[in-house]
Structure formats: structure tokens, C-alpha cells
Design an enzyme around this catalytic site. Sequence first.
Site, PDB file in Angstrom:
ATOM      1  N   THR A   1      -7.463   1.543   2.546  1.00  0.00           N
ATOM      2  CA  THR A   1      -7.792   0.854   1.297  1.00  0.00           C
ATOM      3  C   THR A   1      -8.688  -0.338   1.610  1.00  0.00           C
ATOM      4  OG1 THR A   1      -5.710  -0.405   1.405  1.00  0.00           O
ATOM      5  CG2 THR A   1      -5.700   1.624   0.111  1.00  0.00           C
TER       6      THR A   1
ATOM      7  N   GLY B   1       8.784  -1.806  -1.516  1.00  0.00           N
ATOM      8  CA  GLY B   1       9.517  -0.653  -2.038  1.00  0.00           C
ATOM      9  C   GLY B   1       9.725  -0.741  -3.536  1.00  0.00           C
TER      10      GLY B   1
ATOM     11  N   ASN C   1      -7.458   4.228  -7.047  1.00  0.00           N
ATOM     12  CA  ASN C   1      -8.419   3.122  -7.025  1.00  0.00           C
ATOM     13  C   ASN C   1      -8.544   2.462  -8.394  1.00  0.00           C
ATOM     14  OD1 ASN C   1      -9.278   3.070  -4.365  1.00  0.00           O
ATOM     15  ND2 ASN C   1     -11.029   4.413  -4.697  1.00  0.00           N
TER      16      ASN C   1
ATOM     17  N   ASP D   1       0.306  -1.870  -3.325  1.00  0.00           N
ATOM     18  CA  ASP D   1       1.510  -1.172  -3.790  1.00  0.00           C
ATOM     19  C   ASP D   1       1.205  -0.310  -5.008  1.00  0.00           C
ATOM     20  OD1 ASP D   1       2.971  -2.422  -1.787  1.00  0.00           O
ATOM     21  OD2 ASP D   1       3.495  -4.118  -3.062  1.00  0.00           O
TER      22      ASP D   1
ATOM     23  N   ASP E   1      -5.536 -11.751  -9.605  1.00  0.00           N
ATOM     24  CA  ASP E   1      -4.510 -11.839  -8.564  1.00  0.00           C
ATOM     25  C   ASP E   1      -4.437 -10.499  -7.831  1.00  0.00           C
ATOM     26  OD1 ASP E   1      -2.305 -12.330  -6.967  1.00  0.00           O
ATOM     27  OD2 ASP E   1      -0.861 -12.353  -8.607  1.00  0.00           O
TER      28      ASP E   1
ATOM     29  N   GLY F   1       0.757 -11.160 -10.820  1.00  0.00           N
ATOM     30  CA  GLY F   1       1.969 -10.441 -10.446  1.00  0.00           C
ATOM     31  C   GLY F   1       1.697  -9.176  -9.667  1.00  0.00           C
TER      32      GLY F   1
ATOM     33  N   THR G   1      -2.321  -9.751  -5.485  1.00  0.00           N
ATOM     34  CA  THR G   1      -0.964  -9.472  -5.007  1.00  0.00           C
ATOM     35  C   THR G   1      -0.466  -8.137  -5.542  1.00  0.00           C
ATOM     36  OG1 THR G   1      -0.509 -11.846  -5.086  1.00  0.00           O
ATOM     37  CG2 THR G   1       1.378 -10.381  -4.812  1.00  0.00           C
TER      38      THR G   1
ATOM     39  N   ASN H   1      12.155  -7.789  -2.665  1.00  0.00           N
ATOM     40  CA  ASN H   1      12.118  -9.239  -2.478  1.00  0.00           C
ATOM     41  C   ASN H   1      12.000  -9.931  -3.825  1.00  0.00           C
ATOM     42  OD1 ASN H   1      12.025  -9.318   0.431  1.00  0.00           O
ATOM     43  ND2 ASN H   1       9.887  -8.701   0.314  1.00  0.00           N
TER      44      ASN H   1
END
Length: 294
Positions: A205, A39, A262, A238, A232, A273, A234, A9
Site C-alpha cells: 500500500t 483487529g 484503494n 485497516d 486524517d 478516526g 489514521t 486498543n
Amino acid sequence: MITVVGSYNVDIILKVNKIPEIGETVIADEVYINHGGKGSNQAVSAARLGSNVRLIAAVGSDTYGYNAISFWKSEKIDTSYVTTKNVSTGTAYIFVDKNGRNIIVVNRGANYYLSEEDLDKGLSGDILLTQLEIREEVVKKALREFNGIKILNPAPAILKDTDILSFADIITPNEIEFKELVSTDDIEYGLHMLLKKVKKAVIITLGDRGALLATKSGKRVLIPAPKVNVIDETGAGDVFNAALAVYLERGYNIESAVEYANKIAALSVTKMGALGPKLEEVNKFLEELEKEEN
């Protein structure tokens, strides 16, 4: 080799003082446009940690898609199995408040058109890492046919076909995804339900509290995360999944791999980001943690 099957994305990140309520308008302090999608985030984060990474994904026939492929090549990712679809590239709209909390709305775009046929000949390597921002049947084929260690990050945790879980060695839900998968607040009962399906382990998690590792053999370990200054959150999940895959590929046992995941995820939330830190940043951070522990 780590093979990632998943989404891409364009992340449009709006930094706000507070997340808006329904019907409320707020002013964005800053706007960032970054590469994203689970991904892609996981593939880039694993490559930055030094692994050879192949990405199987779909982008649109637009500038965003062209830029994505160029970006992956610059990150030394194998893009041989990235396909271009005659639709728009996936897009995510991310609101991040002053405390680093976020909400995300995703338009799947080309991700929806990644097909089972697009996986043919690409499913090789030591570790498979996949998620649920692409169609379930594609995820199921990838997990069913891959021969190495198979990690499913069940995000978003909207599963019509729960048989998918039986093809995964390890699943890595966060707390919300875990509850969505098991429909209970009873963690032990929920773990019991999932471990009846998953081949080896469930890792929940827990953000700044670390991660709970539960294995088929009965092990239950809460593995803490280091305390950091959160900027952040975000993409932290991942980065965790990418680091988990990297350390499992390197031959670490699952508990040690979670410990490193971790730490690297904690480092990732100290900057804006969704993409993971580079290897030199990680090595420096791990050295600093080791000095603090000693």
C-alpha cells in the site's frame, strides 16, 4: 464470513499543529477517545461494508473492555470468541498533525494475552484477516489452521519467525513495513524474496499513490487511488485491508478487489478516526467517482 484475529486498543488521538521533536512540548488542539486497534478497525470496517464478521480478540476486565464488546455488538460483529483477560485493555496514543500525518505509540495490554487456545473452534469462514499487534505464535496458528483465503497485514513488521509468511495467501505491507520485512530498497528484489514465501500475492500500500500488486505468476500492477482532501490518515491501511477482504469474499478477482480497497481507503482519510465508512457513504462515493470517470 470474514474472521478477524487481532487486536483492540482504545485510541487516544491528540490533534496537534506539528508532531513534537524529541524533547519538545506541544499543545494539543483537540483530544478524541475512539475505538481502535488493527483487529477491531478491520472487523468494524468489514462489517460496515456489509459482510458477516467474527472477531477473535482479547480485552481487559475494565470499562474500556466492556465498552468495546458493546460497541462490536452494535456494529453487528460476532463477539462469541472475544475473551476478557484480568489485565488492562490495550491503548494507543496517536498524534495527528495539521497535514493528517501521524505517529502512534501502543501499549498492548490484553492483546498480549490472546492465546492460541483462544482460537479453538473460531477459525472458520471464507476469509481470514490478521495482523501483528498480537503474539506471533497466535498469528501463526490462525494462518496455519484456517481453510479459506488468508490475508496477513504485517503491521507492525517486526517478525522473529518469518515462516509465518509461508502460511499466508496474501500479505499487505505498506512501504515502511515492506522495507522492514526485506531489508532492501530494491522493490523488485524485495518482492521476489517475499513471493518465494507467500502463497499468492504481495500488495504494497502506497498511500495517495494507491497500491502495487505483485502476484506469484509474475503480474506487477500499480493500481492508483483517487485524489481526496486528506484530514486524517489514521486507520487507512485497516480500511484497505477490510475492503480487500470484503471484495475477495464477494468473488472479485484480486486486482478488482485492490481497486475497490484503494477507493474506500481514500474515502476514509477524508474524516477523523480510524474506523471505515458505512456502506451508504461508500456507495455514494463510488457513484461520484464513476460520474467523474465518465
